[in-house]
Design a protein around this motif. Structure first.
Motif, PDB file in Angstrom:
ATOM      1  N   LEU A 149       5.395   5.144   5.955  1.00 24.99           N
ATOM      2  CA  LEU A 149       5.976   4.231   5.146  1.00 24.99           C
ATOM      3  C   LEU A 149       6.018   4.945   3.589  1.00 24.99           C
ATOM      4  CD1 LEU A 149       7.969   1.923   4.876  1.00 24.99           C
ATOM      5  CD2 LEU A 149       5.853   0.517   4.653  1.00 24.99           C
ATOM      6  N   ALA A 150       5.187   5.329   3.177  1.00 26.10           N
ATOM      7  CA  ALA A 150       5.437   5.809   1.883  1.00 26.10           C
ATOM      8  C   ALA A 150       6.056   6.986   1.811  1.00 26.10           C
ATOM      9  CB  ALA A 150       3.736   6.224   1.381  1.00 26.10           C
ATOM     10  N   ALA A 151       6.137   7.991   2.885  1.00 29.41           N
ATOM     11  CA  ALA A 151       6.916   9.035   2.882  1.00 29.41           C
ATOM     12  C   ALA A 151       8.343   8.668   3.024  1.00 29.41           C
ATOM     13  CB  ALA A 151       6.309  10.023   4.418  1.00 29.41           C
ATOM     14  N   GLY A 181       4.055   5.930  -2.941  1.00 29.31           N
ATOM     15  CA  GLY A 181       5.178   6.372  -2.809  1.00 29.31           C
ATOM     16  C   GLY A 181       5.681   6.672  -4.188  1.00 29.31           C
ATOM     17  N   PRO A 182       7.156   6.659  -4.371  1.00 21.63           N
ATOM     18  CA  PRO A 182       7.563   6.978  -6.021  1.00 21.63           C
ATOM     19  C   PRO A 182       6.956   6.034  -7.085  1.00 21.63           C
ATOM     20  CG  PRO A 182       9.176   7.021  -4.441  1.00 21.63           C
ATOM     21  CD  PRO A 182       8.140   6.482  -3.665  1.00 21.63           C
ATOM     22  N   ASP A 183       6.157   6.378  -8.194  1.00 27.68           N
ATOM     23  CA  ASP A 183       5.548   5.706  -8.973  1.00 27.68           C
ATOM     24  C   ASP A 183       6.557   4.935 -10.071  1.00 27.68           C
ATOM     25  OD1 ASP A 183       6.309   7.451 -10.881  1.00 27.68           O
ATOM     26  OD2 ASP A 183       3.981   8.131 -11.074  1.00 27.68           O
ATOM     27  N   ARG A 243       0.777  -1.037  -0.061  1.00 34.15           N
ATOM     28  CA  ARG A 243       0.148  -0.025   0.093  1.00 34.15           C
ATOM     29  C   ARG A 243       0.773   1.428   0.125  1.00 34.15           C
ATOM     30  NH1 ARG A 243      -5.159  -1.984   0.944  1.00 34.15           N
ATOM     31  NH2 ARG A 243      -5.421  -3.593   1.929  1.00 34.15           N
ATOM     32  N   ALA A 244       1.957   1.158   0.682  1.00 34.22           N
ATOM     33  CA  ALA A 244       2.912   2.299   0.647  1.00 34.22           C
ATOM     34  C   ALA A 244       3.671   2.569  -0.751  1.00 34.22           C
ATOM     35  CB  ALA A 244       4.069   2.046   1.884  1.00 34.22           C
ATOM     36  N   PHE A 265      13.925   8.364   0.888  1.00 36.63           N
ATOM     37  CA  PHE A 265      14.849   7.664   0.498  1.00 36.63           C
ATOM     38  C   PHE A 265      15.191   8.017  -0.988  1.00 36.63           C
ATOM     39  CE2 PHE A 265      16.784   3.767  -1.347  1.00 36.63           C
ATOM     40  CZ  PHE A 265      18.009   3.672  -0.716  1.00 36.63           C
ATOM     41  N   TYR A 266      14.149   8.075  -1.858  1.00 39.06           N
ATOM     42  CA  TYR A 266      14.390   8.324  -3.270  1.00 39.06           C
ATOM     43  C   TYR A 266      14.449   9.770  -3.654  1.00 39.06           C
ATOM     44  CZ  TYR A 266      14.332   3.272  -4.426  1.00 39.06           C
ATOM     45  OH  TYR A 266      14.562   1.901  -4.658  1.00 39.06           O
ATOM     46  N   GLU A 267      14.602  10.587  -2.816  1.00 39.82           N
ATOM     47  CA  GLU A 267      15.182  12.106  -3.215  1.00 39.82           C
ATOM     48  C   GLU A 267      16.283  12.044  -4.042  1.00 39.82           C
ATOM     49  OE1 GLU A 267      14.944  14.327   0.316  1.00 39.82           O
ATOM     50  OE2 GLU A 267      12.737  14.290   0.417  1.00 39.82           O
ATOM     51  N   PRO A 268      16.720  12.923  -4.848  1.00 40.51           N
ATOM     52  CA  PRO A 268      17.764  13.047  -5.712  1.00 40.51           C
ATOM     53  C   PRO A 268      19.276  12.732  -4.813  1.00 40.51           C
ATOM     54  CG  PRO A 268      16.114  14.566  -6.404  1.00 40.51           C
ATOM     55  CD  PRO A 268      15.761  14.076  -5.166  1.00 40.51           C
TER      56      PRO A 268
END
Length: 369
Positions: free
Chosen positions: A325-327, A218-220, A213-214, A332-335
């Motif tokens: 968790l989605a946040a 989250g990032p698609d 679900r997260a 984590f995947y920020e540039p």
């Protein structure tokens, strides 16, 4: 000291068998005379529907291993205990309350001359049955000491026994195979794969449904591999959930036990290990991730907070919280962040951890009961 460890060893698989074996090696290296009293048949199939044994060991088998215990032969439990009377210390490795009747039979054979420690990976199961606490209460009141892996588990143990309870962080007992070093290029160096990994036995309390679900929030463009044995109806339930969330193209549900030889490649294809547990005691998966150079995104349960350096080699969030968790996945995947987190990962120095663990284990029977 003459020590016997009663617990699973090769050909049984998984963390319990690896821990038992590594503990025997470490105790022997410390100068103790050690044997493992293991199983030729540990559980009936309906109690553990997954794969119980493997054909290739995941580490170096311990030479002093005897395989005489059988859940179908209660008469053998007492005989095994009688044979252990000459030992100074017997360590009962408790992974499940299913083992308790056999351990009670062994204790009846040992009597009270030999000191006995219950080494509890879980004092009580995560998913409990009405008989779990009475069985564990009976066992822990008959031993001389108890060793657990977290303070929370110590509180549970002290609630059901007056015997001495000690706490030691679970020391590493990782599979023999290791990921190639980053310098040889086989892991892609600093390459970001846009893929996450959940690894291990999949059961409801581990929160993989929360992770799906997260992931949907989250990032698609991030994918997920869920690799391991699926308990009960978990595989069907997760397939249906992935379909309902339109994640089928982004989620790989890899079913079946992952041999040690396949682990490095599995970790090398991911950016981080995600541990979305609803509850936990101690887990090797954080240490395994670090050994393979991966950061960790975990929930703040069990021993994870003591293992993850937040903002350095991983992130923590509350359990059973999809939005949190989605946040964490988005953060984590920020540039530049996957590379930065990976650069903060360091393999674990297991020497001091094992020294402290052995001291806690042998000291658990030196305290007054």
């Amino acid at each position: 000291m003459r020590i016997a460890i009663v617990g699973p060893a090769f050909p049984y698989k998984g963390g319990g068998a690896r821990h038992t074996t590594e503990l025997a090696h470490r105790l022997a290296a410390a100068g103790h005379d050690v044997v493992i009293e293991s199983w030729r048949a540990q559980y009936p199939g309906f109690l553990y529907p997954g794969q119980q044994t493997i054909s290739e060991p995941e580490g170096e088998p311990f030479p002093g291993t005897r395989r005489r215990l059988d859940w179908r032969r209660p008469d053998g439990w007492w005989r095994a205990g009688r044979a252990l009377r000459s030992r100074d210390l017997v360590v009962l490795v408790v992974l499940s309350t299913v083992q308790v009747p056999a351990y009670l039979g062994i204790l009846a054979g040992i009597r009270r001359k030999t000191r006995v420690v219950a080494l509890c990976h879980n004092v009580l199961p995560h998913e409990r049955k009405p008989y779990d606490e009475p069985l564990m209460r009976r066992l822990l009141r008959k031993v001389d000491g108890v060793l657990v892996h977290t303070e929370a588990q110590a509180e549970v143990a002290r609630g059901i026994t007056g015997r001495p309870v000690r706490v030691a962080q679970m020391a590493p007992h990782l599979p023999a195979e290791r990921a190639p070093s980053e310098g040889d290029g086989s892991q892609g160096g600093a390459k970001v794969h846009r893929r996450l990994l959940f690894f291990g036995l999949i059961r409801p309390y581990k929160g993989v449904d929360v992770l799906l679900r997260a992931l949907a929030e989250g990032p698609d463009d991030v994918s997920l591999t869920v690799a391991g044995e699926y308990w009960g109806d978990c595989l069907d339930d997760l397939r249906e959930l992935a379909r309902s969330l339109d994640l089928e193209s982004r989620v790989e549900l890899r079913s079946g036990y992952v041999p040690a030889a396949d682990v490095p490649g599995l970790f090398a294809s991911a950016d981080a290990v995600v541990l979305p547990y609803r509850m936990a005691t101690a887990s090797q998966n954080v240490l395994m991730a670090y050994e393979h150079g991966l950061p960790v995104i975990a929930t703040d349960v069990g021993g994870f907070a003591a293992q993850v350096r937040v903002g350095v080699d991983g992130l923590l969030c509350p359990p059973d919280d999809v939005a949190a968790l989605a946040a964490a996945l988005r953060r984590f995947y920020e540039p530049g962040e996957p590379e930065r987190f990976r650069s903060g990962v360091r393999p674990v120095d297991d020497g001091p951890l094992w020294a402290a663990y052995i001291d806690a284990l042998t000291g658990a029977v030196r305290e007054p009961s």
